[in-house]
Design an enzyme around this catalytic site. Sequence first.
Site, mmCIF file in Angstrom:
data_model
loop_
_atom_site.group_PDB
_atom_site.id
_atom_site.type_symbol
_atom_site.label_atom_id
_atom_site.label_comp_id
_atom_site.label_asym_id
_atom_site.label_seq_id
_atom_site.Cartn_x
_atom_site.Cartn_y
_atom_site.Cartn_z
ATOM 1 N N ARG A 187 62.313 91.813 -31.798
ATOM 2 C CA ARG A 187 61.877 91.470 -30.428
ATOM 3 C C ARG A 187 62.201 92.605 -29.467
ATOM 4 O O ARG A 187 61.381 92.959 -28.611
ATOM 5 C CB ARG A 187 62.508 90.157 -29.956
ATOM 6 C CG ARG A 187 61.891 88.935 -30.623
ATOM 7 C CD ARG A 187 62.542 87.661 -30.139
ATOM 8 N NE ARG A 187 63.971 87.708 -30.440
ATOM 9 C CZ ARG A 187 64.917 87.106 -29.743
ATOM 10 N NH1 ARG A 187 64.623 86.391 -28.673
ATOM 11 N NH2 ARG A 187 66.167 87.185 -30.108
ATOM 12 N N ASN A 239 60.754 84.585 -31.037
ATOM 13 C CA ASN A 239 60.842 84.131 -32.425
ATOM 14 C C ASN A 239 60.249 82.735 -32.529
ATOM 15 O O ASN A 239 60.398 81.928 -31.609
ATOM 16 C CB ASN A 239 62.298 84.073 -32.889
ATOM 17 C CG ASN A 239 62.908 85.439 -33.083
ATOM 18 O OD1 ASN A 239 62.221 86.426 -33.283
ATOM 19 N ND2 ASN A 239 64.226 85.503 -33.023
#
Length: 92
Positions: free
Chosen positions: A18, A36
């Site tokens: 990320r 996520n």
Amino acid sequence: MKRVQGIVHGKVQGVGFRHFTKVTAAEHDIKGWVRNLSDGTVEFEAEGPESSIRRFIEDIKKGQRPAKVESVETNDIQPLKSETRFRQRKTR
């Protein structure tokens, strides 16, 4: 202006993916978000000029170590034009 929604498959959670996506978005002046998902994938929405989106997705497909991107699915969606930055969102 173009906006895409994407799902990244592979070893992409618990490896800084990320953060990598956020940094990559900044490099390409892309706005949007990344998070996520509970199934082990990573979802993103990215908005910017079409050429920037194309380069962003190419970089996402390459990934970074120790991540291992197996595939990236993308769909064009309606631009929001209200995004001011690229951010990380909570897991869904």
